[in-house]
Design a protein around this motif. Structure first.
Motif, short mmCIF file in Angstrom:
data_model
loop_
_atom_site.label_atom_id
_atom_site.label_comp_id
_atom_site.label_asym_id
_atom_site.label_seq_id
_atom_site.Cartn_x
_atom_site.Cartn_y
_atom_site.Cartn_z
N ALA A 43 -1.18 15.65 0.98
CA ALA A 43 -1.44 14.22 0.91
C ALA A 43 -2.29 13.89 -0.32
CB ALA A 43 -2.15 13.75 2.17
N GLN A 44 -1.90 12.82 -1.00
CA GLN A 44 -2.67 12.32 -2.14
C GLN A 44 -3.53 11.15 -1.66
OE1 GLN A 44 -1.60 13.98 -5.48
NE2 GLN A 44 -1.11 15.22 -3.67
N GLY A 45 -4.27 11.39 -0.57
CA GLY A 45 -5.07 10.33 0.04
C GLY A 45 -4.85 10.32 1.54
N LEU A 46 -4.68 9.13 2.11
CA LEU A 46 -4.56 8.98 3.56
C LEU A 46 -3.20 9.47 4.05
CD1 LEU A 46 -6.10 5.39 3.98
CD2 LEU A 46 -7.24 7.60 4.32
N THR A 47 -3.16 9.86 5.34
CA THR A 47 -1.91 10.23 6.00
C THR A 47 -1.57 9.30 7.16
OG1 THR A 47 -3.03 11.75 7.49
CG2 THR A 47 -2.24 12.65 5.40
N GLU A 86 0.84 -1.20 0.00
CA GLU A 86 0.00 0.00 0.00
C GLU A 86 0.87 1.25 0.00
OE1 GLU A 86 -3.52 -1.10 2.85
OE2 GLU A 86 -1.84 -2.49 3.09
N GLU A 87 0.25 2.41 -0.24
CA GLU A 87 1.04 3.61 -0.46
C GLU A 87 0.41 4.84 0.19
OE1 GLU A 87 3.59 4.45 -4.22
OE2 GLU A 87 1.64 5.38 -4.62
N ILE A 88 1.27 5.64 0.82
CA ILE A 88 0.92 6.98 1.24
C ILE A 88 1.84 7.93 0.49
CG2 ILE A 88 1.00 8.65 3.14
CD1 ILE A 88 0.23 6.45 5.06
N VAL A 89 1.27 8.94 -0.17
CA VAL A 89 2.07 9.86 -0.98
C VAL A 89 1.76 11.30 -0.59
CG1 VAL A 89 2.70 10.58 -3.31
CG2 VAL A 89 1.98 8.22 -2.90
N PHE A 90 2.81 12.08 -0.41
CA PHE A 90 2.70 13.53 -0.27
C PHE A 90 3.43 14.17 -1.44
CE2 PHE A 90 2.56 11.82 4.02
CZ PHE A 90 1.53 12.53 4.63
N VAL A 91 2.81 15.16 -2.06
CA VAL A 91 3.48 15.94 -3.10
C VAL A 91 3.48 17.40 -2.66
CG1 VAL A 91 3.52 16.59 -5.53
CG2 VAL A 91 2.68 14.32 -4.86
N ASN A 92 4.66 17.95 -2.48
CA ASN A 92 4.79 19.33 -1.99
C ASN A 92 3.97 19.54 -0.72
OD1 ASN A 92 6.49 19.82 -4.10
ND2 ASN A 92 5.07 21.13 -5.25
N ARG A 112 2.37 -6.67 6.46
CA ARG A 112 2.00 -5.60 5.53
C ARG A 112 3.25 -4.92 4.98
NH1 ARG A 112 -3.17 -3.90 7.35
NH2 ARG A 112 -3.34 -2.44 5.59
N THR A 113 3.07 -4.29 3.81
CA THR A 113 4.10 -3.45 3.21
C THR A 113 3.49 -2.09 2.92
OG1 THR A 113 5.26 -5.32 2.18
CG2 THR A 113 5.64 -3.14 1.23
#
Length: 340
Positions: free
Chosen positions: A65-69, A56-62, A77-78
């Protein structure tokens, strides 16, 4: 080291300077006199270095959050945690919270991915490792040479937990990667490794504090680094054994190579012990590449630059080889090789 310095990018009065003891090698105020303008909102583009390992993925751009934090792990899990910066002369802040429940096994693959120039990034992570949980955190940091970035991880390891960390950094104008670990011991184990590979005028600062709060805990730390050109490597490591933390077994080592006359390494390993019946040790060495080995390889027809890269890799690879997860270890190995 005292409590973490509370940085607020919107308030220049919170920027530490060399007068702050724990920041004396990384003078943020020297490079950042006033609060930067906010970075623009952007959508995520492309995959990160650990994409092939799924999860699964958590992404921040600048900083956005691009979804969950937040992420809570149970079972096996990964999680890929990506802090992406793509800005010019602006600043941003991002914060994630990750928890591993009792008995969980979490592979946390963290990347700090920089594009653009002269941005300021402040990224934080709160990580809880519950009793009996195991977390492996592998961090790859690559940013523009003129960027400023501060990454802070606050980790709590409960009784009987296991936390293993490996950081690979290539520096920036100022790049500080700070880890603070509350170690509740009672059979818990912490491994806090890292390496830095620096060229040009880059600086990387690997700072850590491991605080043993209960009895019968172990800590192992191995940091290695190489500085070329006019680069500067900084290691500040502190292990504190509090009263009542008897039976602690803690070992710390920092070993670095200076590969040019103008490069610099600053190291400050510390042990502070308030308990009895402990086994603690630390070591620090700074040297140069083995000239006789370099000469031998050139005599065998290997060009000088390639020989230096091979010897440097042989020196650093011990840190990567300590990553237990095979997939993450191979990604880290390839990532390091490409930057040598």
């Amino acid at each position: 080291m005292s409590a973490a310095f509370a940085i607020d990018l919107t308030d220049a009065d919170t920027y530490p300077s060399r007068r702050t003891e724990t920041w004396k090698y990384s003078d943020l105020r020297r490079w950042l006199r006033e609060a930067p303008q906010p970075s623009p909102a952007l959508a995520i583009r492309g995959d990160g270095p650990f994409q092939a390992l799924d999860g699964e993925e958590i992404v921040f751009v600048n900083g956005r959050a691009q979804g969950l934090t937040d992420f809570i792990a149970s079972g096996e899990r990964t999680l890929r945690l990506r802090y992406v910066s793509d800005a010019v002369g602006t600043g941003h802040t991002a914060g994630a919270r990750v928890s591993a429940r009792a008995g969980a096994r979490l592979l946390l693959l963290e990347t700090h991915e920089g594009a653009g120039s002269a941005y300021v990034a402040h990224n934080t992570l709160e990580l809880d490792v519950a009793a009996g949980a195991e977390v492996t955190r592998v961090v790859l940091v690559e940013e523009p040479e003129d960027a400023i970035s501060v990454a802070e991880a606050h980790v709590k390891v409960e009784a009987g937990g296991a936390y293993r960390q490996t950081i690979l950094a290539t520096g920036a104008r100022l790049q500080r990667i700070e880890t603070r670990i509350q170690h509740f011991a009672q059979g818990a184990h912490v491994q806090a490794d890292g390496l830095y590979v620096l060229n040009g005028s880059r600086q990387a600062d690997l700072t850590s504090v491991v605080r043993h709060l209960e009895h019968d805990g172990t800590t192992r730390q191995l940091i290695k680094g190489v500085a070329r050109d006019t680069a500067r490597g900084v290691f500040q490591g502190k292990i504190v054994v509090e009263r009542g933390a008897d039976g602690t077994d803690a070992r710390m080592g920092h070993h670095a190579l200076i590969a040019s006359e103008r490069a610099e390494i600053d190291a400050k390993p510390e042990l502070i012990i308030y308990a009895d019946d402990v086994q603690c040790a630390h070591g620090n060495t700074v040297g140069a590449l083995d000239e006789s080995a370099l000469f031998y390889m050139q005599q065998r027809g290997i060009p000088a630059e390639e020989a230096r890269a091979l010897l440097t890799q042989a020196f650093l690879i011990e840190v990567v080889d300590r990553i237990e997860h095979e997939g993450a270890r191979e990604v880290a190995r390839e990532w390091l090789t490409a930057r040598l």
